[in-house]
Every structure is written in C-alpha cells, then in structure tokens.
Design a protein around this motif. Structure first.
Motif: not given
Length: 483
Positions: A106-116, A213-219
């Motif tokens: 529930e806390d995955l960063h969307p931009e980091s996950w995109r790259v990762f 921290p307020k960026v929306e987490a990965v769905g």
C-alpha cells in the motif's frame, strides 16, 4: 555532493530496460514513506503485544536523537533493540510473511516502481532487517537480490543487536553492493538521502527520489501479485500518533468488548439486534431472509451457506434473523462453543455419519454452514467445500462483510494467535460493523436434485456470493493458508 544534485527519478526512462539491473533503497525510495517505524510497530504489536509496542514507542525519541544528531546507524539500532529483543525468530519470520506485505504494497512509490519493474534484474539494498523485508520483496515484487541488515540471534531468539558489519547505511551499503556485484556496474541506482550516495555512485545511472509522501501509491491492479491471505491485528498502519492512540484505547476497548459480550450472553437472541445497537455495534441486514415456518418431519429446514469472516458470524446471522440458527462446523474454539449463545454442532469428518446428523438436524430447524472452513480477509473467497450440497435443496447463500471500512482499529480474525481472542479484538473496535446480505434461495435447476453435481452447486454459490461482494473466487483452500 548532495543527493539533490542527481536527476530525479521522473527523468529515468523505463523503455527497453529488460536487460538492465536496478539497485534501490527501500524506505523513501521504493516506498513512499521515509520512516520505517510503522513496520517495526506492526512486528512489536503482533508478536509482543501492547507492552512491546509501548516499549518501542518510548524508545523512539531516544532513537530519533541518535539518528539526527549523532549517528544514523546507532539510531536505527535502538529501534532494532526495542523491537526484537527476546523475540523468537520464527515469530518474526511469520509476521514478515503474513502481516507486513499488505502494508508495504500500500506504500509503493509509483515512479520508483515504474523504473524498478521495467528492469530485468532487481536488487534492494536497505538498512531494514533482511528477515523483515525479504518475503515481501521476493514473493510480491519479484526481487532477485535482497541486501539488508542481519540481526543477531541466540538459540532461536533475537538478541536485539545486529551482525557485522552493522546497519547497512552509507559506506556499508556500498561495500555490500561491491561484494555482490564485484566489478560489474548495475545500470540504475535509486536513492532518497545523502547516505545513499556511496552505493549510487557505483551505478552507471543514478536518480534521486524526492520526498513526496502524499503522492498516490501504486494501484493494486498494477501489482504483479495480489495478497490473498493476510494476518495481523491492526487495520491501519501504526504511525507514532496512531500507536499512542492504540495504547490509550486498549483498556477502554477491552472493557467495551467485555460489556458487549456480557450483553450477548445474558439476553435472548431476539433481543441481540437492539442490544448491539445500544452498545455501539452496527448490524446491517440486506436482502430478504426466508420466513421461519414450522417444519414437519418430511420437510427440510433451510441451510444458510455463508462465507466466513470472523468467529462471530453465527451470532450476527442469528441476530439478523431474530432467532438462533445452529451452526455446523468441523472445528472451532472450545471456549467459543462453551460460551456462545448459538448451538454449535461439531462434525466427525466421517462423511456418512455427518450427513445423517445434518439431515436429522434439518428436520428440526434451520442450520448455517461456512464451506470456506476458515476465515479470510481480502476481496477473495476460498474454494467452497461441496459437502453440504447433497444434504438439502433448501439452500440460501449469505454474503457476510466486515472488511470494507467496517473495522477502524482491529481485525477480528487471526491465523497466528489464539482464536478465542478474535471476538475480543473485533468487539474492541469503537464501532464495529457487520453487513449480512441474504441472497435468493437456489433455484431448483441449480440443485443436486436437478442433476447438478455437488461441486457445481458449491461453485455456483461461491460465484454468487463473490459477485455480491465484488470479490474474486480462488481455488485455494484452508490448507493453502500461509504455507
């Protein structure tokens, strides 16, 4: 050199990265939140209870002073010591496998996950204990290599200290990366603070993840694997403020739970609905339940086929109907059987004998059964046992819901803990809510008498309940739980 001199992660392309290796920090980088306090608080509460959570909370200011003014490594070790001292390693591993993944996802960063997620080989380098993060990272994110701090153990218990070379921060991260990859340079390095610079400098490309921290987490729809089984008592992530509230609330909540249980034991079932309302329990009934008609010897009672949410399911089902509905089960808490106002019939697992017992009981009254055989949380239904389908054609599916914003503090189910305490935790919520949805009785053409097999009947009932709750059906059974 400051971390902010690196380009931000938004500028990193994720195209044609299948052959690349990415190395990332965890807290504040792959995860949105920079603080890992909540994850240690989850371990403290689920393994050590409220006193361990209090100990961790009291140690946090000391850890903060060390972290910000003396040494990041020492501050982290204080948190480790307060959390793990004396804990069984098997308990820590169990929480890491069954409790933490939900909160991490529930806390995955969307931009980091995109790259990762675009890279072919994935490595996470973190100061957090490897024992806590590895199950989540490998099982749910497909991480190949997890490099984390190793905790000291003695005779199967954690000592509260860490193994050499210590907490993986600063140069320790760079050394761990060198020992793993040797002279090979990973293509991408992701970090969020100055102490990440040493390992990021060893990568061909380095990117900074700004603190947002307020960026929306990965769905959840974008995640590689859903969480079907999830354990743990706490509904919300225990930030320091939430942890304080939990500690203050528990004495009041326990008194409130005892009051609610006492009222349920002393009053007759037809008055339970009103007693629940007075004590702050909200019982929502939807659908039209079948009328209670006196049965003759040649008639069968109604068999309510329910999904299984908590140990209190049969009590709330009876309260919604205004009459006691006996429940048939293969296993339940002995204490619950003794004190429950609802009759519980424990079956023998001898198929022929159990069938004759149930058929006789159906001549006397309506019954309830829970063919999932075990409680489950998330938006999934476990595979229904088909054993009930051939016993009667008077089948009424019942959908039970307690999860969708209906419990604010504590889950009323557990796999690791004592089942008899489940009722207390559910009733310790300030305003627990149960929703019961009575569906239409099975049409004749969907019963065994019409030629359908027991598996087809069970699958059909599972399907209609899942559709009502917007759940997904699975082929998993109770035997799959946390294996």
């Amino acid at each position: 050199m400051a971390i902010t001199t690196f380009p931000t992660v938004e500028k990193c392309t994720s195209m044609r990265r299948e052959k690349d290796t990415v190395v990332t920090d965890l807290d504040g980088t792959l995860l949105r939140g920079r603080s890992s306090f909540a994850y240690f608080a989850l371990v403290a509460f689920d393994v050590g209870g409220v006193l361990r959570l209090l100990f961790l909370l009291l140690a946090s200011p000391i850890a903060g002073i060390f972290y910000y003014f003396i040494s990041e490594s020492v501050g982290i070790q204080v948190i480790f010591f307060a959390t793990f001292l004396g804990m069984r390693v098997s308990d820590i591993e169990s929480v890491a496998r069954t409790v933490l993944p939900k909160f991490y996802l529930e806390d995955l960063h969307p931009e980091s996950w995109r790259v990762f997620s675009s890279c072919g080989e994935r490595c996470v380098l973190t100061a957090s204990p490897r024992i806590l993060v590895e199950p989540f990272l490998k099982d749910y994110l497909g991480v190949d290599i997890v490099l984390g701090t190793e905790i000291e153990t003695y005779k199967g218990r954690a000592t509260g200290f860490v193994k050499s070379p210590g907490v993986l921060v600063g140069n320790n991260k760079a050394d761990a990366l060198k020992s793993t990859f040797g002279e090979t340079q990973p293509e991408i390095g992701l970090g969020d603070r100055d102490t990440d610079i040493p390992f990021m400098a060893l990568c061909k490309e380095s990117y900074y993840v700004p603190p947002k921290p307020k960026v929306e987490a990965v769905g959840t729809s974008k995640l590689p694997k859903p969480i079907i089984f999830q354990d743990g008592r706490l509904v919300q992530k225990p930030t320091p403020l939430m942890a304080i509230f939990i500690i203050i609330w528990i004495p009041f909540g326990f008194f409130l739970a005892c009051l609610r249980i006492g009222v349920g034991l002393l009053l007759p079932v037809p008055l339970h609905y009103y007693a629940f309302w007075v004590t702050g329990i909200r019982l929502i009934t939807n659908g039209i339940p079948p009328l209670h008609i006196k049965k003759y010897q040649d008639q069968s009672g109604v068999l309510f086929v329910c999904c299984h949410k908590t140990i209190l399911d049969s009590i709330f089902l009876s309260a919604s109907l205004g009459r006691p509905i006996p429940v048939i089960t293969y296993s339940t808490s002995r204490l619950f059987e003794i004190f429950s106002p609802i009759k519980t019939i424990r079956l023998t697992q001898d198929q022929a004998l159990d069938a004759s017992i149930i058929k006789q009981l159906l001549k006397e009254s309506d019954l309830a059964t829970f063919p999932e055989e075990t409680t489950s949380r998330g938006p999934f239904l476990l595979k229904f046992s088909p054993s009930f389908a051939e016993l009667t054609d008077e089948l009424v599916p019942v959908a039970l819901e307690t999860n969708k914003n209906k419990m604010s503090m504590f889950h009323g189910t557990t796999t690791r803990g004592w089942k008899w305490i489940d009722a207390f935790f559910f009733l310790m919520n300030p305003r627990p809510t149960y929703e019961i949805i009575f569906l239409n009785k099975l049409p004749h053409e969907f019963t065994c008498k019409s030629g359908k097999s027991s598996h087809e009947v069970a699958s059909y009932i599972q399907k209609v309940i899942a559709e009502t709750l917007s759940y997904e059906c699975t082929t998993l059974t109770r035997k799959n739980k946390y294996i």
